[in-house]
Design a protein around this motif. Structure first.
Motif, short mmCIF file in Angstrom:
data_model
loop_
_atom_site.label_atom_id
_atom_site.label_comp_id
_atom_site.label_asym_id
_atom_site.label_seq_id
_atom_site.Cartn_x
_atom_site.Cartn_y
_atom_site.Cartn_z
N VAL A 1 -2.42 9.93 -8.00
CA VAL A 1 -1.62 8.86 -7.40
C VAL A 1 -1.21 9.24 -5.99
O VAL A 1 -1.28 8.43 -5.06
CB VAL A 1 -0.40 8.55 -8.27
N ARG A 2 -0.79 10.48 -5.79
CA ARG A 2 -0.39 10.92 -4.45
C ARG A 2 -1.57 10.88 -3.49
O ARG A 2 -1.43 10.45 -2.34
CB ARG A 2 0.20 12.33 -4.52
N PHE A 3 -2.73 11.29 -3.96
CA PHE A 3 -3.94 11.24 -3.14
C PHE A 3 -4.27 9.80 -2.75
O PHE A 3 -4.57 9.51 -1.58
CB PHE A 3 -5.10 11.86 -3.92
N ALA A 4 -4.21 8.90 -3.71
CA ALA A 4 -4.53 7.49 -3.44
C ALA A 4 -3.55 6.88 -2.44
O ALA A 4 -3.95 6.13 -1.55
CB ALA A 4 -4.52 6.70 -4.75
N CYS A 5 -2.28 7.20 -2.59
CA CYS A 5 -1.28 6.68 -1.65
C CYS A 5 -1.54 7.17 -0.24
O CYS A 5 -1.43 6.40 0.74
CB CYS A 5 0.12 7.08 -2.10
N GLU A 6 -1.89 8.42 -0.10
CA GLU A 6 -2.17 8.97 1.22
C GLU A 6 -3.42 8.31 1.82
O GLU A 6 -3.44 7.99 3.02
CB GLU A 6 -2.38 10.49 1.11
N GLU A 7 -4.43 8.06 1.00
CA GLU A 7 -5.64 7.43 1.51
C GLU A 7 -5.39 6.01 2.00
O GLU A 7 -5.88 5.61 3.05
CB GLU A 7 -6.72 7.43 0.43
N VAL A 8 -4.63 5.22 1.26
CA VAL A 8 -4.40 3.84 1.70
C VAL A 8 -3.54 3.81 2.95
O VAL A 8 -3.71 2.94 3.82
CB VAL A 8 -3.77 2.97 0.58
N ARG A 9 -2.60 4.74 3.08
CA ARG A 9 -1.76 4.78 4.28
C ARG A 9 -2.61 5.10 5.51
O ARG A 9 -2.43 4.49 6.57
CB ARG A 9 -0.64 5.80 4.11
N ARG A 10 -3.51 6.04 5.38
CA ARG A 10 -4.34 6.41 6.51
C ARG A 10 -5.32 5.30 6.89
O ARG A 10 -5.64 5.11 8.07
CB ARG A 10 -5.12 7.69 6.21
N ARG A 11 -5.80 4.58 5.92
CA ARG A 11 -6.80 3.53 6.17
C ARG A 11 -6.19 2.18 6.48
O ARG A 11 -6.90 1.25 6.88
CB ARG A 11 -7.71 3.38 4.95
N GLY A 12 -4.89 2.02 6.24
CA GLY A 12 -4.29 0.70 6.37
C GLY A 12 -4.77 -0.24 5.29
O GLY A 12 -4.88 -1.46 5.50
N ALA A 13 -5.07 0.31 4.12
CA ALA A 13 -5.61 -0.47 3.01
C ALA A 13 -4.52 -0.77 1.98
O ALA A 13 -3.37 -0.35 2.13
CB ALA A 13 -6.76 0.30 2.35
N ALA A 14 -4.89 -1.50 0.95
CA ALA A 14 -3.98 -1.80 -0.16
C ALA A 14 -4.40 -0.98 -1.37
O ALA A 14 -5.55 -0.56 -1.50
CB ALA A 14 -4.04 -3.29 -0.49
N LEU A 15 -3.44 -0.75 -2.28
CA LEU A 15 -3.69 0.07 -3.45
C LEU A 15 -3.48 -0.74 -4.73
O LEU A 15 -2.44 -1.36 -4.92
CB LEU A 15 -2.74 1.27 -3.46
#
Length: 288
Positions: free
Chosen positions: A167-181
């Motif tokens: 979950v922490r990894f996914a949150c970091e990825e969406v923040r960097r990409r400007g994506a939604a989770l």
């Protein structure tokens, strides 16, 4: 110290697609990219790399593979810091060693011919099962680049019943990409559950779904407030639910539990998704 992204290459289109993904990820995370080739991988059997080099496929060398991979990495990121390594060892050993000092390891599926997008090689499976860092296997359409939020602008994470490294990894990825989770919790209603059960006063399906929703909330307790987050529970086997969700995602994130008394185990869900996901899969080892 910024740990590099590591990508394994063998000259196949699958591995060069992984280089594209890895270069995007390294640029997003502002870390160097390390391209690794092991001699004992099977020789490249396709035609595209040889055609690019203007030589027969049987004449493609280790230096050729690393040179083409480096050009691919810098095609969209000319200022990216890239290092290469070639070694005469089994690729599993090399990549697992590299994973000890990497922010992530990126690999292709290693399929060939018409099945190139379907087959998962033993190297990718072994590394995903045993690596000390997250491992991304670049399934699906390699045009779905990591940069710019990806084509769909959405990441899916399979959620357990507590906050996890996935979950922490996914949150970091969406923040960097400007994506939604999309945070997805699958649930099942066992066939032996009936309304006559003393603990199931009411509709069994509703009670299982409510419990899944509570577990989902608990698992997302530490999610940053600025993450665009959609919570979703779905009835069915987790592998089927997440595989369906992968068709609308740029990346599917799943966890891998810590080694137990029987050593490293990938888990049935992650194993299935590495073979059947419609998008790249990140397997994240739990650190708690």
């Amino acid at each position: 110290m910024y740990l590099p992204m590591v990508v394994g290459v063998d000259g196949s289109e699958s591995s060069l697609g992984a280089v594209d993904w890895a270069a995007d990820e390294a640029a997003l995370h502002e870390v160097p990219l390390r391209i690794v080739h092991a001699y004992r991988w099977d020789r490249y059997e396709g035609a595209s790399l040889a055609r690019e080099l203007g030589k027969p496929s049987g004449h493609v060398t280790t230096d050729d593979i690393l040179a083409v991979a480096t050009r691919r990495a810098r095609r969209h990121h000319p200022d990216l810091a890239v290092t290469t390594e070639a070694t005469a060892e089994e690729p599993e050993y090399v990549l697992l060693r590299e994973a000890r000092n990497a922010s992530a390891v990126i690999l292709g599926t290693r399929g060939r011919g018409e099945l190139a997008g379907l087959l998962l090689g033993s190297v990718s499976l072994t590394v995903a099962t045993m690596a000390d860092c997250p491992v991304v296997v670049t399934r699906g359409d390699h045009d779905d680049r990591a940069a710019g939020g990806g084509r769909r602008g959405r990441i899916v994470v399979g959620v357990a019943d507590a906050p996890t490294a996935a979950v922490r990894f996914a949150c970091e990825e969406v923040r960097r990409r400007g994506a939604a989770l999309d945070a997805v919790r699958a649930w099942r209603c066992p066939t032996h559950d009936t309304v006559d059960h003393p603990l199931l006063a009411g509709t069994p399906e509703r009670l299982h779904e409510e419990r899944a929703a509570k577990e989902l909330e608990a698992a997302l307790a530490d999610a940053p407030a600025d993450v665009r987050l959609r919570r979703r529970t779905a009835e069915g086997p987790a592998s089927r639910v997440l595989s369906a969700a992968s068709h609308e995602a740029d990346l599917l994130v799943v966890g891998r539990r810590r080694p137990g008394q029987f050593g490293h185990r990938l888990g049935r869900v992650a194993h299935t998704l590495l073979h059947h996901s419609a998008c790249p899969v990140a397997v994240v080892p739990d650190t708690t």
